[in-house]
Design a protein around this motif. Sequence first.
Motif, PDB file in Angstrom:
ATOM      1  N   PRO A   1      -7.407  -2.378   4.149  1.00 22.63           N
ATOM      2  CA  PRO A   1      -6.538  -1.344   4.852  1.00 22.63           C
ATOM      3  C   PRO A   1      -5.273  -1.907   5.149  1.00 22.63           C
TER       4      PRO A   1
ATOM      5  N   LYS B   1     -16.970   0.669   6.662  1.00 26.49           N
ATOM      6  CA  LYS B   1     -15.567   0.844   7.529  1.00 26.49           C
ATOM      7  C   LYS B   1     -14.789  -0.289   7.554  1.00 26.49           C
TER       8      LYS B   1
ATOM      9  N   SER C   1      -1.408  -0.860  -4.480  1.00 27.80           N
ATOM     10  CA  SER C   1      -2.918  -0.886  -4.130  1.00 27.80           C
ATOM     11  C   SER C   1      -3.333   0.278  -3.263  1.00 27.80           C
ATOM     12  N   ASN C   2      -4.595   0.732  -3.337  1.00 29.51           N
ATOM     13  CA  ASN C   2      -5.125   1.912  -2.740  1.00 29.51           C
ATOM     14  C   ASN C   2      -5.150   1.569  -1.034  1.00 29.51           C
ATOM     15  N   GLY C   3      -5.487   0.330  -0.941  1.00 35.36           N
ATOM     16  CA  GLY C   3      -5.963  -0.174   0.521  1.00 35.36           C
ATOM     17  C   GLY C   3      -7.198   0.290   0.969  1.00 35.36           C
ATOM     18  N   ARG C   4      -8.263   0.472  -0.237  1.00 36.11           N
ATOM     19  CA  ARG C   4      -9.351   1.098   0.430  1.00 36.11           C
ATOM     20  C   ARG C   4     -10.314  -0.272   1.160  1.00 36.11           C
ATOM     21  N   LEU C   5     -10.307  -1.310   0.307  1.00 38.42           N
ATOM     22  CA  LEU C   5     -11.203  -2.532   0.795  1.00 38.42           C
ATOM     23  C   LEU C   5     -10.354  -3.203   1.751  1.00 38.42           C
TER      24      LEU C   5
ATOM     25  N   THR D   1      -7.286   2.691  13.900  1.00 38.71           N
ATOM     26  CA  THR D   1      -8.648   2.237  14.276  1.00 38.71           C
ATOM     27  C   THR D   1      -8.708   2.082  15.815  1.00 38.71           C
TER      28      THR D   1
ATOM     29  N   VAL E   1       0.690  -1.220  -0.029  1.00 40.13           N
ATOM     30  CA  VAL E   1       0.151   0.125  -0.109  1.00 40.13           C
ATOM     31  C   VAL E   1       1.000   1.210   0.004  1.00 40.13           C
TER      32      VAL E   1
ATOM     33  N   ARG F   1      -3.482   1.544   9.427  1.00 39.35           N
ATOM     34  CA  ARG F   1      -4.578   2.053   9.443  1.00 39.35           C
ATOM     35  C   ARG F   1      -5.738   1.246  10.199  1.00 39.35           C
TER      36      ARG F   1
END
Length: 281
Positions: A59, A239, A53-57, A67, A48, A63
């Motif tokens: 993370p 989330k 990879s954008n790490g959206r799905l 959290t 990431v 990240r």
Amino acid sequence: MISDAPVLQQSSEPAESGGASSRLSRYARPMLGLLLPVTLALGWELVVWSGWSNGRLVPPPSRVFATIDDLARSGELFHHIAATLWRVGLGFAFGVIAGTVFGAISGYWSLARRLLDPTVQALRAIPSLAWVPLFILWLGIFETSKIALIAVGVFFPVYLGVMGAILSVDRKIVEVGRTFRLSGFAMIRRILLPAVLPAYVVSLRVGLGLGWMFVVAAELIGASEGLGYLLLDGQQLGKPAQILAAIVIFAILGKLTDWLIEVAAAPFLRWQDAFGRAKET
């Protein structure tokens, strides 16, 4: 006498170095279990960070732990953990008691096994979620139905482990007990219990694992607190970091509780001369 002193000192040095190396290996061995998850986490963090990879799905670990930190600072995390631990603890206790009693009865008395075991095996095939509407109808939507569902998940592996362990006791050992005219209680305490204990510990660990699985099913329906609720909340609000945070906490708590069973059972299994124990020493 003077010439013997260096010899004694030299002979004690290898023993001391051997003891130090054994202590080092004892502490280093558990750390090997962290090698794979830490390597995978660092590898995904690097993927990431490098932009592959954008790490959206999915993370990155940074990240996810951010959290967890936010939930801990707000006090919400410990509230959810306490609720889940309470449910798993009570459900595990009830499931172990029932599984041990019925497993011992079915293993020790053949008539009881013929009466009970077919029904238990049929109930074991029912999926966990199939029990949810029935327990809600019978016990309500609050804590009782959740604890009952977890107890059902724990019951079956403990029942099978106890019954199978009793049935697999070597007949020659039992005949030795009968030769010495041991009473029924003495036969159980001195022969059956030591023979059953290793398999019983394994069944407890399997039952605990299923208890953690069943608590998710229990908390996904009609719960306003708990780690399962965090999973559902993260899914509904989109989330993924919160979902992964709950999964990571489930994994940590599951491993810690499994380790507690292993440590608690270790003093009772020191007599074992097993292959795995010989490889570790």
